[in-house]
Design an enzyme around this catalytic site. Sequence first.
Site, PDB file in Angstrom:
ATOM      1  N   ILE A  27       0.835  -1.210   0.000  1.00 35.14           N
ATOM      2  CA  ILE A  27       0.000   0.000   0.000  1.00 35.14           C
ATOM      3  C   ILE A  27       0.867   1.256   0.000  1.00 35.14           C
ATOM      4  O   ILE A  27       0.681   2.171  -0.802  1.00 35.14           O
ATOM      5  CB  ILE A  27      -0.948   0.014   1.224  1.00 35.14           C
ATOM      6  CG1 ILE A  27      -1.894  -1.183   1.154  1.00 35.14           C
ATOM      7  CG2 ILE A  27      -1.732   1.312   1.285  1.00 35.14           C
ATOM      8  CD1 ILE A  27      -2.792  -1.338   2.357  1.00 35.14           C
ATOM      9  N   LYS A  73      -6.757  -0.339  11.012  1.00 34.93           N
ATOM     10  CA  LYS A  73      -8.010  -0.216  11.767  1.00 34.93           C
ATOM     11  C   LYS A  73      -7.860  -0.541  13.247  1.00 34.93           C
ATOM     12  O   LYS A  73      -8.825  -0.496  13.995  1.00 34.93           O
ATOM     13  CB  LYS A  73      -9.137  -1.020  11.135  1.00 34.93           C
ATOM     14  CG  LYS A  73      -8.791  -2.409  10.716  1.00 34.93           C
ATOM     15  CD  LYS A  73      -9.974  -3.054   9.994  1.00 34.93           C
ATOM     16  CE  LYS A  73      -9.598  -4.354   9.350  1.00 34.93           C
ATOM     17  NZ  LYS A  73      -8.597  -4.264   8.287  1.00 34.93           N
ATOM     18  N   GLU A  76     -10.705   6.557   6.075  1.00 34.48           N
ATOM     19  CA  GLU A  76     -11.696   6.024   5.138  1.00 34.48           C
ATOM     20  C   GLU A  76     -11.405   4.578   4.762  1.00 34.48           C
ATOM     21  O   GLU A  76     -12.316   3.773   4.604  1.00 34.48           O
ATOM     22  CB  GLU A  76     -11.728   6.921   3.880  1.00 34.48           C
ATOM     23  CG  GLU A  76     -12.690   6.502   2.801  1.00 34.48           C
ATOM     24  CD  GLU A  76     -14.140   6.492   3.264  1.00 34.48           C
ATOM     25  OE1 GLU A  76     -14.595   5.392   3.665  1.00 34.48           O
ATOM     26  OE2 GLU A  76     -14.800   7.534   3.239  1.00 34.48           O
ATOM     27  N   LEU A  82     -13.566   2.546  -0.963  1.00 34.23           N
ATOM     28  CA  LEU A  82     -14.993   2.889  -1.140  1.00 34.23           C
ATOM     29  C   LEU A  82     -15.387   3.992  -0.155  1.00 34.23           C
ATOM     30  O   LEU A  82     -15.003   3.946   1.015  1.00 34.23           O
ATOM     31  CB  LEU A  82     -15.881   1.660  -0.891  1.00 34.23           C
ATOM     32  CG  LEU A  82     -15.773   0.504  -1.883  1.00 34.23           C
ATOM     33  CD1 LEU A  82     -16.681  -0.638  -1.445  1.00 34.23           C
ATOM     34  CD2 LEU A  82     -16.102   0.951  -3.297  1.00 34.23           C
ATOM     35  N   GLY A  90      -3.366 -15.246  -2.355  1.00 32.49           N
ATOM     36  CA  GLY A  90      -2.974 -14.108  -1.517  1.00 32.49           C
ATOM     37  C   GLY A  90      -4.145 -13.272  -1.040  1.00 32.49           C
ATOM     38  O   GLY A  90      -3.971 -12.141  -0.590  1.00 32.49           O
ATOM     39  N   GLU A 146      -5.434 -13.674   5.006  1.00 28.34           N
ATOM     40  CA  GLU A 146      -4.311 -13.417   5.899  1.00 28.34           C
ATOM     41  C   GLU A 146      -3.407 -14.646   5.812  1.00 28.34           C
ATOM     42  O   GLU A 146      -3.857 -15.698   5.361  1.00 28.34           O
ATOM     43  CB  GLU A 146      -4.828 -13.256   7.346  1.00 28.34           C
ATOM     44  CG  GLU A 146      -5.707 -12.027   7.583  1.00 28.34           C
ATOM     45  CD  GLU A 146      -4.934 -10.729   7.449  1.00 28.34           C
ATOM     46  OE1 GLU A 146      -3.793 -10.655   7.924  1.00 28.34           O
ATOM     47  OE2 GLU A 146      -5.484  -9.785   6.832  1.00 28.34           O
ATOM     48  N   ASP A 184     -12.161  -9.682  11.709  1.00 32.62           N
ATOM     49  CA  ASP A 184     -11.870  -8.546  10.831  1.00 32.62           C
ATOM     50  C   ASP A 184     -13.168  -7.799  10.490  1.00 32.62           C
ATOM     51  O   ASP A 184     -13.227  -6.568  10.537  1.00 32.62           O
ATOM     52  CB  ASP A 184     -11.176  -9.066   9.568  1.00 32.62           C
ATOM     53  CG  ASP A 184     -10.916  -7.961   8.578  1.00 32.62           C
ATOM     54  OD1 ASP A 184     -10.160  -7.041   8.926  1.00 32.62           O
ATOM     55  OD2 ASP A 184     -11.484  -8.014   7.463  1.00 32.62           O
ATOM     56  N   LYS A 222     -14.612  -3.961  11.605  1.00 40.14           N
ATOM     57  CA  LYS A 222     -15.132  -2.973  10.658  1.00 40.14           C
ATOM     58  C   LYS A 222     -16.527  -2.485  11.070  1.00 40.14           C
ATOM     59  O   LYS A 222     -16.812  -1.286  11.010  1.00 40.14           O
ATOM     60  CB  LYS A 222     -15.175  -3.563   9.248  1.00 40.14           C
ATOM     61  CG  LYS A 222     -13.774  -3.714   8.662  1.00 40.14           C
ATOM     62  CD  LYS A 222     -13.783  -4.500   7.363  1.00 40.14           C
ATOM     63  CE  LYS A 222     -12.373  -4.593   6.797  1.00 40.14           C
ATOM     64  NZ  LYS A 222     -12.268  -5.631   5.750  1.00 40.14           N
TER      65      LYS A 222
END
Length: 822
Positions: A480, A584, A611, A618, A669, A672, A683, A687
């Site tokens: 990233i 997060k 975000e 998104l 991939g 995790e 996860d 969220k």
Amino acid sequence: MKVLKFGGSSIADATRIQRVIDIINTYKNKETSVVVSAFGGVTDELIAIVKMALMNVDYAKRVQELEQRHLKILTALISNKKELEQIAQTVKTLFSEMVNLLKGISLVKECSDKTLDYMMSFGERLSAMMISQTLLSQKTDCVFVDARQVIKTDNVFGAARGIGAKVDLEKTTTLIKNFYAKNKKLKIITGFIAESDKGHTTTLGRNGSDYTASIFAAAIDAKQLEIWKEVDGVLTADPRMVNQPFVLKSVSYEEAMELSHFGANVIHPSTMTPVMEKNIPIWIKNSFNKNAIGTVIKRDGGKDTQDVIKGVTAIPKIALLQLKGNGMMGIPGSSKRLFDALAQAQVNVILITQASSQHTLCVAINQANAVEAKRLVDEEFRLEIKSKEIDPITITNDLCIVAIVGEGMRSAVGTSGKMFSALGKNGVNIIAIAQGSSELNISAVVTEQDKYKAINVLHDAFFISQTTTLHLFLIGVGLIGKTLIQMIQKQLPTLQEKHLLDIKILGISRTQKMYFSEAGISTQKHESILEEKGEKANLAKFVKTMKDMNYSNSVLIDCTSNEEVISYYEEILQHNISIVTPNKKANSSTYKSYRTLKTTAQQRGVKFLYETNVGAGLPIISTINDLLNSGDTIVKIEAVLSGTLNYIFSHFSAQNKFSEVVLEAKQKGFTEPDPRDDLNGMDVARKIVILAREVGATLEMKDIDVQNLVPEDCRKIKDIEAFMLKLQTHNAHFETLRKKAEDKGEKLRFAAHFENNKAKVSLVSVPASHPFYNLNGSDNIISITSQRYLKQPLVIKGPGAGADVTAAGVFADIIRIGNYVK
Ligand code: ASP
Ligand code: MG
């Protein structure tokens, strides 16, 4: 008639002098007058040599070097051998006079101000003589003018101590006028020096050549005075402090004075008086760039632009002296006594503030004077201090004054508000404030440490047409992080051009190494730079360095998924550094810490944007906030928030057994490293807890009802391979669930659900009419039911994972900050 003045650095060597001569030659009018300083650095060198003579240090070599420097200039400029010889002889004669004088000084070990002024006069006498001779030998007719013939002063000496003699303007003006009446040629005039009524050489104080030029210009009613320097004109700020200051077209005399007073090296205020009285415009021009237009200083020069202010300046190394105490109210004349005491110590007071309660009186002075000032003021008020009517004087060091200057603020309401809110937003603490009653400047005392930041913040705030710069500090250069850097590189030209937004990466850290650069780290070469120049990575040190660098509009980008980095978030926000992150962990830890971070960001006026915590790029969190901010109420959120789990359930079929699909996802991939970290639902739970909190619910992770898809007997297995094998024994169970759904014409989805302050994460079976039914691949979908979107929920759908979309989301958050700070 025009008067031109060239300062020392414009004539520091032969090349520069030739450049100046070329400029002089473009002035066709014979009655042009040129005032010159000593060659760059010569005055300082003369003082240094005298000091050596006084201290019995061998100065002969230094004098020789100085003489050589002058002779070398001549050799480079004059081609005619005979002429060269003659002029060199004159130079040598002046130097031998100088040497004799130095002998005397070193013998008696004494040098009066008078003698020192005389020593300094050699600088200008040499430079003006040499330039006029060069012009003559290059066939430009001219006359050398030793200003001592015409500028007459009192008998005060001491240029080295900042003292100049007082000019008898009346007498001087007459002498200059008479001289001009007889001499019509181009004149090359010594700056700086003059003569007293007793016939001694005096000076007009350090940097006095500007004054010389101003005196001549006023005396002959020149059309204009041109001060040639090494900048394109008067700048909106010091280029050593601000990224992109720009040249002002015009300023008024008052603005120029105010800018100079506040540290901008424009022109010495007293210099202007003679020309100002005659309303003669002063042009500041660049001898290194003669085609630049320059800045004109003239009476109505303040009105030429729309800008509220003309410049941002700073006075460094300030101390604040505070006189405080209940007794002050009753003690008449305490301020008079304070200022008398300061005057006695020859301390210049730069700024004064007094609270209306009269309890405190604060003056800003040069830090160098602080100790002496305190001693004298303590002494003055010793009785009151003894009787405790007044507290002992306090001194605060290491401060500076930043000021905005401009006539435009007289009519612009809210200028100071804008100034202080810009400083506040960037966490610059203001210690004292003063606004001149002329409404020409507003000054704030801040710490020396905040100086650069404050100046840049103010420059950005007031010169809106200029680019705003974001200063980024990036932790984590995985997929990233790397993609983000590439995006910045690609998009930067457009941002700079269309949005006047510049982005500089000042620090990068990855697992092994970290690197900082004030100039900015190349987006193209960051990997090799980090490899070659980086130091060992250390998170605490990274955060400290980022704080110490203290740049305006600083943003931390956390592209890790570490717990360690988030432990610094609060401290970072406290320091007015914004944070953008896809991590997060922070927002899904305790509700309290989520709240604290948000509140801190709000209080400090910075942004905390995440975000990409949910649904990658998104626009989910921003949409929820837009709805809430516009007065909507959110009733329900249903969502598929795990790209991994959606991949698994949309590929799971009668032919593709559950364990096989999990394996396939892992190999691609999408999961995790340990697929159980996806299958356990945590996860997704993280969220939905973040979304619930955005909506206003005070949920903790433990309040969430999470369906763990990892079968009981698979949970304790250490080895991942072993777990994958064991999972095969559960294929029948998953197939039963799938078949049951299929028979009803439905599909399995792993969904999150939030309603009535409760959140749940579980496997659900959805009919064909449901928006989740057709969700393919690793996409995410979120359906928001609100008062406004009651019958038909607002649906956001798209790729919810992947480096590209996540980096793009992070980038969008960064640009959001850019728009906010503009
Ligand atoms: N040469 C003198 C000085 O250095 C005067 C001047 O440059 O204006 O102070
Ligand atoms: Mg700006």
